[in-house]
Motif scaffolding. Structure first.
Motif: not given
Length: 81
Positions: A26-30, A40-42, A48-49, A65-68
């Motif tokens: 489900g929805p998760l942050s980067r 790595s975060k970068p 993600v971008e 973030l969530k899938c369309c």
């Protein structure tokens, strides 16, 4: 047959891993994606971008973030969420 570079194959695998993880949890942050996938975060941010621009993910809430719907779990696709 066209061959992909090693870097491009790695990027495609990372795309796939991120989409599958967001679909599953489900929805998760980067930051959470980076922790769960040991990336790595970068790397997560760049990937993600790209996924946001392709319409495979979208942001909900505060950086989550969530899938369309067309890529989400079947029950969400059926409800039109």
């Amino acid at each position: 047959m066209r061959y992909l570079s090693k870097e491009r194959r790695k990027f495609i695998r990372t795309d796939r891993r991120i989409v599958q993880t967001v679909r599953h949890y489900g929805p998760l942050s980067r930051a959470e994606l980076a922790r769960r996938l040991d990336l790595s975060k970068p790397t997560v941010s760049v990937t993600v971008e790209s996924l946001l621009q392709q319409g495979m993910l979208h942001e909900v809430g505060r950086g989550q973030l969530k899938c369309c719907p067309k890529f989400g779990p079947p029950q969400e696709r059926d409800r039109g969420v």
